[in-house]
Design a protein around this motif. Structure first.
Motif, short mmCIF file in Angstrom:
data_model
loop_
_atom_site.label_atom_id
_atom_site.label_comp_id
_atom_site.label_asym_id
_atom_site.label_seq_id
_atom_site.Cartn_x
_atom_site.Cartn_y
_atom_site.Cartn_z
N CYS A 244 47.03 41.93 33.38
CA CYS A 244 45.91 42.32 34.25
C CYS A 244 44.60 42.02 33.53
CB CYS A 244 46.00 43.80 34.61
SG CYS A 244 46.17 44.92 33.19
N CYS A 245 43.81 41.12 34.07
CA CYS A 245 42.53 40.78 33.42
C CYS A 245 41.43 40.59 34.46
CB CYS A 245 42.69 39.53 32.56
SG CYS A 245 43.11 38.04 33.49
N GLU A 246 41.52 41.33 35.56
CA GLU A 246 40.51 41.21 36.62
C GLU A 246 39.16 41.73 36.16
OE1 GLU A 246 43.38 42.78 36.92
OE2 GLU A 246 44.57 41.39 38.14
N ARG A 247 38.12 41.20 36.74
CA ARG A 247 36.77 41.66 36.44
C ARG A 247 36.55 43.05 37.03
NH1 ARG A 247 36.95 36.49 38.03
NH2 ARG A 247 36.22 34.89 36.58
N LYS B 86 39.04 41.52 28.41
CA LYS B 86 39.65 40.91 29.59
C LYS B 86 39.16 39.48 29.79
CE LYS B 86 40.81 45.09 32.22
NZ LYS B 86 42.24 44.81 32.38
N ARG C 25 41.28 36.02 30.25
CA ARG C 25 41.10 35.02 31.31
C ARG C 25 40.95 33.63 30.72
NH1 ARG C 25 38.01 39.22 33.48
NH2 ARG C 25 35.99 38.34 32.90
N HIS D 4 44.54 31.73 31.18
CA HIS D 4 44.36 31.10 32.49
C HIS D 4 43.46 29.85 32.45
CE1 HIS D 4 46.37 34.38 34.66
NE2 HIS D 4 45.73 35.21 33.86
N CYS E 31 44.81 43.93 28.39
CA CYS E 31 45.17 43.05 29.50
C CYS E 31 46.62 43.22 29.94
CB CYS E 31 44.93 41.60 29.11
SG CYS E 31 43.25 41.26 28.55
#
Length: 537
Positions: free
Chosen positions: A102-105, A250, A254, A258, A497
């Protein structure tokens, strides 16, 4: 007792009435109680009792599941005290299904600053091999975010030991890199020519200390950036602090997991090799053997090659003028020496992998060549490399060590189990990625304890040796509970993350069935132990 007959009769009637009510509602009352109990009070007691029963049974069910979870968890490892002898599931963690990357803003995450409104251009010169440079690129994005700077696509190191002149665009998909991070920072391929011509002085070049805090960049780098508009940071590897706030951590994820996507030719060849391995075997282990001469010389360790080895590695070690004189025996006792290929094989066999397991070996030129590799082949005959699986397709990549390393990276990432003989950059980066991607089984050697076991191996039988290896590898198998905030390098333990799935989600998917898991483990334990006895060395 002086009680009148009329009053006695009345009391009997009251007692009888209370008794009937109690029988109706499944409760008991003393027949010697002479006061009338209000019906509302009885109902209150009954509701209170039902509440206690509900609370108790609810906690009991929760506690039973918690304790069963703990009991199943303890069966993952063999311990020497004899209480829990079920071996680990060497192929997959039972608990990986409860975690996800999980690395959402965050909601308050500010949008990226445009090139026009930024504080200037940040140039980055990375250092080292592919994976060391990967950490530098990741941190460069975070530093650009801290400085509100426009990041110029980083320059790769062309002067390291590997002498690879590949640029960023030859290894990573630069368009994807720029677009994926567009909400975080602005990235350009180069400083605009018009802007460069208008500069009175060339870009200011500086090297920041290792593990510098964000405040250092704000206090020392930002004023220069505002004044000169273009700043170049050289030898940029591990130049940013390990512990940052969650939004910046995070962002690291990303970038690393990614945004840094390999180019299409590298990606296609890597996936092709993975498919070829899976055609031969349902599952396989990727072993990263960092056993090249430079690594061995840098470690200061001795690997049993006599005076020839001491002379050759000693000459290579002279390249690093700042390295101190080290005691080879002392370094081994401290767990600083990479495992030999033979020791890696012994570790894997002791953990429970049978000799018909397929191995993909990711490495450069192994010091000692075939002679060094032969003991590993004796333990695992089914060994393959990228050169064996893609001889013709590999030819365009052969002059470029970083591109070859990228292919190995893909195969190691996609393997069922990843094992390493060291704790170098590739081992750390891949360990972190595999945790993020679902805690895929990742075996790091506990070199400090294993070195003692290897030296005493001939003083014990195989079963005893195997039990001791399993015991000392506890905590080095890529289990979710190995990762704690603040432990080790963030690239290896990306705790910010990795999120745990909600308990309700686990129940709805019905993924947790302790009795069935235990039965599976026992079956695997029998088959694995039989395989070891048949193929033990």
């Amino acid at each position: 007792m002086g009680v009148s007959v009329g009053k006695f009769t009345t009391n009997l009637a009251v007692i009888a009435q209370a008794n009937n009510k109690c029988r109706k509602h499944v409760c008991t009352t003393s027949f010697h109680h002479r006061k009338k109990i209000p019906w509302s009070l009885l109902c209150g007691f009954m509701l209170f009792g039902l509440g206690l029963i509900s609370l108790f049974t609810g906690h009991m069910a929760s506690d039973l599941e918690w304790y069963s979870h703990r009991l199943v968890r303890r069966t993952l490892y063999s311990t020497l005290d004899g209480n829990y002898r079920a071996p680990i599931d060497v192929w997959k963690s039972q608990y990986s299904q409860y975690y996800y990357g999980c690395c959402e803003r965050g909601r308050r995450y500010a949008p990226a600053v445009s090139e026009r409104m930024s504080n200037g251009y940040l140039l980055i010169g990375t250092s080292g091999g592919l994976n060391q440079q990967r950490t530098g690129i990741t941190d460069a994005v975070v530093v650009a975010r801290i400085l509100n700077a426009t990041l110029v696509v980083p320059e790769l190191d062309h002067h390291s030991f590997w002498k690879d002149d590949s640029d960023f665009v030859h290894i990573f998909d630069v368009d994807w890199f720029i677009s994926y991070l567009a909400k975080d920072i602005t990235i350009v391929r180069r400083v605009p020519d018009k802007f460069m011509r208008s500069m009175e002085k060339p870009p200011y070049t500086m090297r920041v200390p290792r593990k510098s805090e964000p405040d250092y960049y704000l206090d020392q780098v930002l004023p220069i950036l505002l004044r000169r508009q273009v700043v170049q940071l050289t030898k940029f590897d591990y130049r940013l602090a390990n512990n940052l706030d969650e939004d910046l951590q995070k962002l690291r994820c990303r970038v690393n997991f990614h945004a840094l996507r390999f180019t299409k030719p590298i990606q296609e060849l890597g996936q092709s090799i993975v498919m070829r391995m899976h055609k031969m075997a349902h599952r396989f282990i990727a072993v990263h053997l960092r056993f090249e001469s430079d690594m061995l010389a840098f470690s200061g360790c001795y690997f049993g090659g006599g005076e020839k080895e001491r002379h050759e590695l000693g000459e290579i070690r002279k390249r690093w003028t700042t390295l101190p004189d080290l005691s080879p025996d002392g370094e081994r006792r401290r767990g600083k020496c990479p495992l030999t290929p033979h020791e890696v094989g012994l570790m894997l066999r002791a953990l429970g992998f049978s000799n018909d397991t397929y191995l993909y070996v990711a490495s450069g030129e192994i010091y000692g060549g075939d002679e060094t590799m032969q003991p590993l082949r004796d333990l695992f005959p089914n060994i393959y490399t990228k050169e064996m699986l893609a001889e013709e397709e590999l030819k365009p990549f052969l002059p470029f060590s970083s591109r070859l390393a990228a292919i190995d990276y893909i195969v190691c990432d996609e393997s069922d189990v990843f094992a390493t003989n060291n704790n170098g950059n590739m081992a750390k980066i891949l360990a972190g990625r595999r945790r993020y991607m679902g805690h895929k089984r990742t075996i790091r050697p506990n070199a400090k304890k294993l070195s003692t076991l290897f030296s005493a191996r001939h003083q014990m039988d195989w079963d005893t040796f195997a039990k001791k290896v399993k015991a000392c590898q506890r905590g080095f198998m890529g289990e979710p509970d190995e990762m704690r905030p603040g432990r080790g390098e963030f690239h290896e333990f990306p705790s910010s993350c990795v999120c745990k799935r909600p308990y309700a989600d686990e129940l709805s998917k019905e993924v947790y069935r302790p009795p069935k898991l235990v039965a599976i483990n026992l079956t695997k334990a029998d088959s694995l132990s039989n395989g070891i006895r048949r193929g033990s060395t």
